[in-house]
Design a protein around this motif. Sequence first.
Motif, PDB file in Angstrom:
ATOM      1  N   LEU A  32     -46.310 -50.002 -23.323  1.00  0.00           N
ATOM      2  CA  LEU A  32     -46.064 -51.378 -23.752  1.00  0.00           C
ATOM      3  C   LEU A  32     -45.381 -51.415 -25.116  1.00  0.00           C
ATOM      4  O   LEU A  32     -44.517 -52.264 -25.358  1.00  0.00           O
ATOM      5  CB  LEU A  32     -47.376 -52.160 -23.801  1.00  0.00           C
ATOM      6  N   SER A  33     -45.744 -50.510 -25.984  1.00  0.00           N
ATOM      7  CA  SER A  33     -45.105 -50.444 -27.298  1.00  0.00           C
ATOM      8  C   SER A  33     -43.616 -50.118 -27.170  1.00  0.00           C
ATOM      9  O   SER A  33     -42.778 -50.739 -27.824  1.00  0.00           O
ATOM     10  CB  SER A  33     -45.807 -49.381 -28.140  1.00  0.00           C
ATOM     11  N   ILE A  34     -43.295 -49.183 -26.329  1.00  0.00           N
ATOM     12  CA  ILE A  34     -41.888 -48.809 -26.125  1.00  0.00           C
ATOM     13  C   ILE A  34     -41.124 -49.966 -25.488  1.00  0.00           C
ATOM     14  O   ILE A  34     -39.979 -50.250 -25.863  1.00  0.00           O
ATOM     15  CB  ILE A  34     -41.793 -47.532 -25.269  1.00  0.00           C
ATOM     16  N   LEU A  35     -41.738 -50.660 -24.539  1.00  0.00           N
ATOM     17  CA  LEU A  35     -41.079 -51.817 -23.924  1.00  0.00           C
ATOM     18  C   LEU A  35     -40.805 -52.911 -24.948  1.00  0.00           C
ATOM     19  O   LEU A  35     -39.768 -53.576 -24.885  1.00  0.00           O
ATOM     20  CB  LEU A  35     -41.931 -52.377 -22.789  1.00  0.00           C
ATOM     21  N   GLY A  36     -41.709 -53.083 -25.897  1.00  0.00           N
ATOM     22  CA  GLY A  36     -41.475 -54.054 -26.967  1.00  0.00           C
ATOM     23  C   GLY A  36     -40.247 -53.704 -27.774  1.00  0.00           C
ATOM     24  O   GLY A  36     -39.424 -54.572 -28.098  1.00  0.00           O
ATOM     25  N   TRP A  37     -40.097 -52.424 -28.100  1.00  0.00           N
ATOM     26  CA  TRP A  37     -38.900 -51.995 -28.844  1.00  0.00           C
ATOM     27  C   TRP A  37     -37.642 -52.205 -28.024  1.00  0.00           C
ATOM     28  O   TRP A  37     -36.598 -52.599 -28.553  1.00  0.00           O
ATOM     29  CB  TRP A  37     -39.015 -50.533 -29.260  1.00  0.00           C
ATOM     30  N   VAL A  38     -37.712 -51.960 -26.736  1.00  0.00           N
ATOM     31  CA  VAL A  38     -36.541 -52.166 -25.875  1.00  0.00           C
ATOM     32  C   VAL A  38     -36.139 -53.641 -25.879  1.00  0.00           C
ATOM     33  O   VAL A  38     -34.959 -53.972 -26.026  1.00  0.00           O
ATOM     34  CB  VAL A  38     -36.830 -51.672 -24.439  1.00  0.00           C
ATOM     35  N   PHE A  39     -37.130 -54.536 -25.743  1.00  0.00           N
ATOM     36  CA  PHE A  39     -36.817 -55.968 -25.771  1.00  0.00           C
ATOM     37  C   PHE A  39     -36.218 -56.375 -27.111  1.00  0.00           C
ATOM     38  O   PHE A  39     -35.304 -57.191 -27.172  1.00  0.00           O
ATOM     39  CB  PHE A  39     -38.056 -56.809 -25.486  1.00  0.00           C
ATOM     40  N   ILE A  40     -36.741 -55.813 -28.190  1.00  0.00           N
ATOM     41  CA  ILE A  40     -36.209 -56.145 -29.515  1.00  0.00           C
ATOM     42  C   ILE A  40     -34.764 -55.670 -29.649  1.00  0.00           C
ATOM     43  O   ILE A  40     -33.946 -56.324 -30.301  1.00  0.00           O
ATOM     44  CB  ILE A  40     -37.104 -55.547 -30.621  1.00  0.00           C
ATOM     45  N   LEU A  41     -34.427 -54.564 -29.035  1.00  0.00           N
ATOM     46  CA  LEU A  41     -33.053 -54.057 -29.116  1.00  0.00           C
ATOM     47  C   LEU A  41     -32.112 -54.775 -28.149  1.00  0.00           C
ATOM     48  O   LEU A  41     -30.917 -54.884 -28.420  1.00  0.00           O
ATOM     49  CB  LEU A  41     -33.040 -52.550 -28.843  1.00  0.00           C
ATOM     50  N   VAL A  42     -32.625 -55.271 -27.040  1.00  0.00           N
ATOM     51  CA  VAL A  42     -31.781 -55.953 -26.057  1.00  0.00           C
ATOM     52  C   VAL A  42     -31.385 -57.349 -26.545  1.00  0.00           C
ATOM     53  O   VAL A  42     -30.242 -57.778 -26.337  1.00  0.00           O
ATOM     54  CB  VAL A  42     -32.502 -56.021 -24.691  1.00  0.00           C
TER      55      VAL A  42
END
Length: 61
Positions: A33-43
């Motif tokens: 979930l932490s990694i997915l949060g970073w992905v959303f922040i970058l997208v």
Amino acid sequence: MPYLYAMAAISIGHAVALCGVEISDATTFGHILSILGWVFILVCPVLAGKTANNAAKSAGP
């Protein structure tokens, strides 16, 4: 502008989630979930930039 609001909301939610993961002695699910949060922040900035670029092109010279 909506992408910037979304990015702010996701960033705040991600910060809260990271605190929760850190406090709760995270499992693999918490790290995913932490990694997915970073992905959303970058997208979000990519989508905002793309939208701004399209709007600038459609405005013409």
